[in-house]
Write a protein that holds these residues in place. Structure first.
Motif, PDB file in Angstrom:
ATOM      1  N   THR A  73      -5.073   2.289   9.214  1.00 31.65           N
ATOM      2  CA  THR A  73      -6.348   1.000   9.415  1.00 31.65           C
ATOM      3  C   THR A  73      -5.865  -0.174   9.916  1.00 31.65           C
ATOM      4  O   THR A  73      -4.977  -0.259  10.670  1.00 31.65           O
ATOM      5  N   ALA A 117      -1.434   2.205   4.677  1.00 36.60           N
ATOM      6  CA  ALA A 117      -2.400   1.241   5.401  1.00 36.60           C
ATOM      7  C   ALA A 117      -2.048   0.721   6.391  1.00 36.60           C
ATOM      8  O   ALA A 117      -2.521   0.322   8.158  1.00 36.60           O
ATOM      9  N   SER A 141       0.598  -1.307  -0.393  1.00 34.08           N
ATOM     10  CA  SER A 141       0.196   0.201  -0.251  1.00 34.08           C
ATOM     11  C   SER A 141       1.019   1.485  -0.145  1.00 34.08           C
ATOM     12  O   SER A 141       1.733   1.228   0.533  1.00 34.08           O
TER      13      SER A 141
END
Length: 122
Positions: free
Chosen positions: A12, A8, A4
């Motif tokens: 996330t 991420a 990513s």
């Protein structure tokens, strides 16, 4: 390999990220997470799995506050160990690399053939 380029590993929650990555990778597949190794104000990464608010610039010149995960090397090692053989966790930015604005931890791992995780708490 899953990568990513938009953070991420920082933006996330790992309870969402790691099970999805583990499910998507075949045994032997590689995950590499580059995430901040300390907070942007220079304070240490959290020894507990928690996030801090981060104000990010938006295309319309406004800012949005989002959770940013800045967790310690030990936590990344424990989280990855559920489904991955950890190759090495290292800190990339040091005083020898002053061009990097904030220190980054690089956490690569290879998915084990016995990995069956569907959830990662935290």
């Amino acid at each position: 390999m899953i990568s990513s380029r938009f953070g991420a590993g920082c933006f996330t929650g790992f309870s969402l990220l790691l099970p999805v990555v583990a499910a998507a990778l075949r045994p032997g597949g590689v995950i590499v997470i580059a995430a901040l190794a300390e907070r942007t104000d220079g304070t240490a990464a959290s020894i507990f799995p928690s996030f801090t608010p981060a104000a990010l610039a938006q295309e319309d010149s406004s800012t949005a506050t989002v959770p940013r995960w800045v967790i310690s090397r030990g936590w990344w090692e424990r989280l990855l160990a559920r489904d991955f053989d950890i190759q090495h966790v290292q800190r990339l930015a040091t005083r020898a690399h002053p061009q990097r604005r904030w220190p980054v931890g690089l956490s690569p791992g290879r998915k084990r053939s016995d990995a069956t995780s569907t959830t990662a708490s935290g």
